[in-house]
Design an enzyme around this catalytic site. Structure first.
Site, short mmCIF file in Angstrom:
data_model
loop_
_atom_site.label_atom_id
_atom_site.label_comp_id
_atom_site.label_asym_id
_atom_site.label_seq_id
_atom_site.Cartn_x
_atom_site.Cartn_y
_atom_site.Cartn_z
N MET A 1 1.04 -1.26 0.12
CA MET A 1 -0.04 -0.07 0.03
C MET A 1 0.83 1.34 0.02
O MET A 1 0.41 2.13 0.46
CB MET A 1 -0.94 -0.12 1.20
CG MET A 1 -2.04 -1.33 1.06
SD MET A 1 -3.56 -0.83 1.89
CE MET A 1 -2.93 -0.48 3.77
N GLY B 1 11.24 -2.98 5.53
CA GLY B 1 10.33 -4.06 5.63
C GLY B 1 9.99 -4.66 4.18
O GLY B 1 10.03 -5.64 3.73
N HIS B 2 9.60 -3.52 3.35
CA HIS B 2 9.01 -3.81 1.89
C HIS B 2 10.39 -4.11 1.15
O HIS B 2 10.20 -5.07 0.36
CB HIS B 2 8.19 -2.51 1.39
CG HIS B 2 6.89 -2.16 2.17
ND1 HIS B 2 6.95 -0.89 2.84
CD2 HIS B 2 5.70 -2.82 2.02
CE1 HIS B 2 5.86 -0.95 3.35
NE2 HIS B 2 4.91 -1.98 2.93
N GLN C 1 -2.44 -12.09 8.30
CA GLN C 1 -2.41 -11.63 6.85
C GLN C 1 -1.96 -12.98 6.16
O GLN C 1 -2.36 -13.35 5.00
CB GLN C 1 -2.11 -10.58 6.54
CG GLN C 1 -1.98 -10.16 5.05
CD GLN C 1 -1.86 -8.70 4.73
OE1 GLN C 1 -2.60 -7.68 4.95
NE2 GLN C 1 -0.44 -8.41 4.42
N SER D 1 4.41 1.17 8.49
CA SER D 1 4.33 2.44 7.59
C SER D 1 3.51 3.44 8.67
O SER D 1 3.53 4.57 8.46
CB SER D 1 3.35 2.49 6.39
OG SER D 1 3.75 1.45 5.52
O1 PAF Z 1 0.01 -5.80 3.66
C1 PAF Z 1 -0.50 -4.83 2.96
O2 PAF Z 1 0.15 -3.75 2.76
C2 PAF Z 1 -2.02 -5.13 2.33
O3 PAF Z 1 -2.72 -5.45 3.37
C3 PAF Z 1 -1.86 -5.73 0.94
C4 PAF Z 1 -1.32 -7.08 1.12
C5 PAF Z 1 -0.98 -5.03 0.04
C6 PAF Z 1 -3.21 -5.75 0.51
O4 PAF Z 1 -3.68 -4.44 0.19
#
Ligand code: PAF
Length: 275
Positions: free
Chosen positions: A27, A33-34, A150, A183
């Site tokens: 997002m 982390g990303h 998740q 974030s």
């Molecule tokens: O983890 C996230 O940033 C969101 O939940 C994702 C997996 C991009 C879905 O919108």
């Protein structure tokens, strides 16, 4: 780095990348982390695609959708520097056409914890991730263990819908004091930021006690008391089966402690493996 903002652009860009694609859905408001997910995808040898889409359907009516940080220019610079090959930036109308009539419903690992506190959240996540998988058609998709529930929800969805993508979970990246990167950490006041590492410290201590054979219920109760004493308000702090996410009162591996706690205006989420 290719940037696609329409389905036509995405399809043209996707066609140049070959069959093996590692995908990192995000997002935006990217942090280390990303970038660790991009690194892991690169290390697997495939071309790497990322998406940036602040998904409205995973935010509840009283949540921070409009306030969620949007930092597209900086995000694109970070993705380019990290060696990402393609970025997909869809708009809301592309992801949710007005005539749309289909969404994913979930049970199993989606029903507890965040599923109780944020009704509809995981249905929104699963629906958007399924759509992104359909558009990007990755062979592998990378998710951070910071959002452990998740990862389990998406892994279950991929198995149940027979989607041809392998889900890869990557360990949480932390600040040097233990705070899991997120974030939303930017919204912590300096005082709350100083208190925030207490969540991971408490997880570590509880995991060590449980692995050493101490009583699970008592250990979790002490952990919640310690958090409250430090001004963190626990929403939950539970030992769970690492796959079903059902709570456990007697430790058997594989197990995890899942935790969420309010600190000022934000909720911290974290988890730890036990044993
Ligand atoms: O983890 C996230 O940033 C969101 O939940 C994702 C997996 C991009 C879905 O919108």
């Amino acid at each position: 780095m290719l940037i696609a903002r329409t389905i036509n652009d995405l399809n043209s860009a996707r066609a140049t990348l070959g069959s093996a694609i590692g995908f990192v859905p995000t997002m935006g408001a990217l942090h280390q982390g990303h970038l660790a997910l991009i690194e892991a995808a690169k290390a697997n040898g495939a071309k790497v695609a990322a998406s940036i889409f602040v998904n409205p359907t995973q935010f509840g009516p009283s949540e921070d959708f409009t306030r969620y940080p949007r930092t597209e220019e900086a995000d694109l610079e970070k993705l380019e520097a990290a060696g990402c090959h393609l970025v997909w930036l869809p708009d809301v109308a592309t992801m949710y056409p007005p005539e749309g009539a289909t969404a994913i419903t979930l049970s199993g690992p989606a029903t507890r914890w965040e599923g109780v506190l944020r009704p509809g959240h995981f249905a929104g996540v699963a629906t958007v991730v399924a759509k992104l998988f359909g558009q990007v058609r990755p062979t592998h998709a990378y998710f951070g263990e910071k959002d452990f529930q998740q990862v389990q929800v998406i892994t279950r969805m991929v198995a149940d819908l027979l989607l041809p993508v392998e889900i890869v979970a990557i360990p949480t990246i932390r600040e040097t004091d233990g705070l899991a990167l997120s974030s939303r950490n930017r919204f912590l006041s300096p005082e709350d930021r100083a208190r925030a590492p207490m969540l991971y410290a408490t997880l570590r201590s509880a995991a060590a006690h449980i692995a050493a054979g101490e009583d699970v219920t008592k250990t979790l109760e002490t952990a919640c008391n310690n958090l409250s004493a430090a001004n963190l308000t626990p929403d939950y702090f539970n030992l769970v089966d690492a796959r079903s996410l059902e709570p456990m009162t007697i430790f058997t591996a594989p197990a995890r402690i899942l935790a969420a706690a309010k600190l000022g205006p934000i909720r911290l989420l974290d988890n730890i493996a036990v044993g």
